[in-house]
Design a protein around this motif. Structure first.
Motif, short mmCIF file in Angstrom:
data_model
loop_
_atom_site.label_atom_id
_atom_site.label_comp_id
_atom_site.label_asym_id
_atom_site.label_seq_id
_atom_site.Cartn_x
_atom_site.Cartn_y
_atom_site.Cartn_z
N TRP A 16 0.83 -1.22 0.00
CA TRP A 16 0.00 0.00 0.00
C TRP A 16 0.86 1.25 0.00
CZ3 TRP A 16 -4.85 0.42 -1.41
CH2 TRP A 16 -5.63 -0.74 -1.43
N PHE A 27 -7.93 6.99 -4.21
CA PHE A 27 -9.39 6.88 -4.10
C PHE A 27 -10.04 8.26 -4.07
CE2 PHE A 27 -7.35 3.23 -2.03
CZ PHE A 27 -7.78 2.23 -2.89
N GLY A 54 -6.64 5.03 4.75
CA GLY A 54 -5.91 5.33 3.52
C GLY A 54 -5.32 6.72 3.52
N PHE A 72 -6.95 5.25 11.50
CA PHE A 72 -5.68 4.53 11.41
C PHE A 72 -5.59 3.81 10.08
CE2 PHE A 72 -8.37 1.08 12.93
CZ PHE A 72 -7.88 -0.02 12.25
N CYS A 100 -4.79 -3.39 11.61
CA CYS A 100 -6.07 -3.54 12.30
C CYS A 100 -6.02 -4.56 13.43
CB CYS A 100 -7.19 -3.85 11.32
SG CYS A 100 -7.01 -5.39 10.45
C1 LIG Z 1 -9.16 0.07 -0.59
S1 LIG Z 1 -8.17 1.02 0.54
C2 LIG Z 1 -9.46 2.02 1.32
C3 LIG Z 1 -8.93 3.22 2.03
C4 LIG Z 1 -9.99 4.11 2.65
N1 LIG Z 1 -10.84 3.38 3.57
C5 LIG Z 1 -10.83 4.78 1.59
O1 LIG Z 1 -12.02 4.44 1.46
O2 LIG Z 1 -10.30 5.66 0.91
C6 LIG Z 1 -7.75 -0.17 1.79
C7 LIG Z 1 -6.87 0.40 2.88
O3 LIG Z 1 -6.61 -0.62 3.84
C8 LIG Z 1 -5.29 -0.44 4.33
N2 LIG Z 1 -4.87 -1.72 4.92
C9 LIG Z 1 -4.51 -2.86 4.29
N3 LIG Z 1 -4.24 -3.83 5.17
C10 LIG Z 1 -4.43 -3.30 6.40
C11 LIG Z 1 -4.33 -3.80 7.73
N4 LIG Z 1 -3.98 -5.08 7.95
N5 LIG Z 1 -4.58 -2.98 8.76
C12 LIG Z 1 -4.93 -1.68 8.54
N6 LIG Z 1 -5.06 -1.14 7.31
C13 LIG Z 1 -4.83 -1.95 6.25
C14 LIG Z 1 -4.50 0.01 3.13
O4 LIG Z 1 -3.31 0.65 3.48
C15 LIG Z 1 -5.52 0.91 2.43
O5 LIG Z 1 -5.38 2.24 2.86
#
Ligand SMILES: C[S@@+](CC[C@H](N)C(=O)[O-])C[C@H]1O[C@@H](n2cnc3c(N)ncnc32)[C@H](O)[C@@H]1O
Length: 211
Positions: A16, A27, A54, A72, A100
């Motif tokens: 990411w 996004f 994100g 976060f 998470c």
């Molecule tokens: C599809 S993006 C969505 C970002 C944001 N929620 C948005 O709608 O713009 C998925 C997000 O999940 C984060 N992510 C991936 N694995 C993760 C984890 N294990 N714990 C926390 N965040 C995570 C990524 O860094 C990314 O920012």
């Protein structure tokens, strides 16, 4: 149109961070449409958590509505861009870089949780994540969640190309059986949220309240 590549589960932060190192906002810098439609469930002053936030488009917008926002994400490059967006928009968000599974989820604390496209989670991680979300809500607190359904595998306009990560109504009803379901809707729509979520999409939205 760009479909999220198969995520690297060995190195999600690295994957990411590389994606977020590109200029612009993957996004977009405006909030998710489902969140915008349902954020009125929270009154100004309410305390809300934006999960896996994100580049900050959702947390910053929530803060601009007068909410007290924690957020976060695992990707420090995304969180750095989110901090910059908050500064530009003259709002305060309490950001953290965290996985998470290791975020210090407080118990019964939030009036709201926003979980927008958190489909990085495989079924085991998703189960843990959803339990954390429910337990972090105060009684009466509301979850607003958006994801893709398995039909999205035909459209490939965003989201992971992995059926096991996608949501159905039945899956969300079972996962959030302890919550009162306020709205649960599968629908199709044209999405224009940055370059990564763009085009005709198979979506699911949930609004659910802790009893
Ligand atoms: C599809 S993006 C969505 C970002 C944001 N929620 C948005 O709608 O713009 C998925 C997000 O999940 C984060 N992510 C991936 N694995 C993760 C984890 N294990 N714990 C926390 N965040 C995570 C990524 O860094 C990314 O920012």
């Amino acid at each position: 149109m760009s479909t999220t590549p198969v995520p690297s589960f060995d190195d999600p932060a690295g994957t990411w961070n590389r994606r977020f190192a590109e200029s612009g906002y993957l996004f977009g810098s405006e909030p998710n449409a489902w969140l915008r439609e349902h954020a009125s469930v929270w009154s100004p002053g309410a305390r809300v958590l934006s999960v896996a936030d994100g580049e900050g488009r959702n947390s910053v917008w929530l803060a601009s509505r007068g909410l007290v926002v924690d957020a976060f994400d695992i990707a420090e490059v995304g969180v750095a861009k989110a901090r910059q967006l908050a500064t530009e928009r003259c709002v305060t968000v309490n950001f953290a870089v965290a996985d998470c599974d290791s975020y210090g989820w407080p118990e019964a604390t939030y009036d709201g949780v926003a979980a927008i496209f958190v489909q990085f989670a495989d079924p085991a991680m998703r189960e843990r994540l959803f339990v954390h979300i429910v337990q972090s809500l105060k009684p009466g607190g509301t979850l607003v969640l958006q994801g893709y359904t398995p039909k999205q595998l035909e459209y490939r306009t965003g989201g992971p190309p992995l059926a096991s990560h996608l949501y159905t109504e039945a899956l969300l009803r079972a996962a959030f059986a302890d919550l009162e379901i306020v709205v649960l809707r599968e629908y199709e729509a044209e999405v224009a949220e940055g370059s990564a979520h763009r085009g005709h999409s198979a979506l699911i939205g949930l609004v659910a309240r802790r009893r």
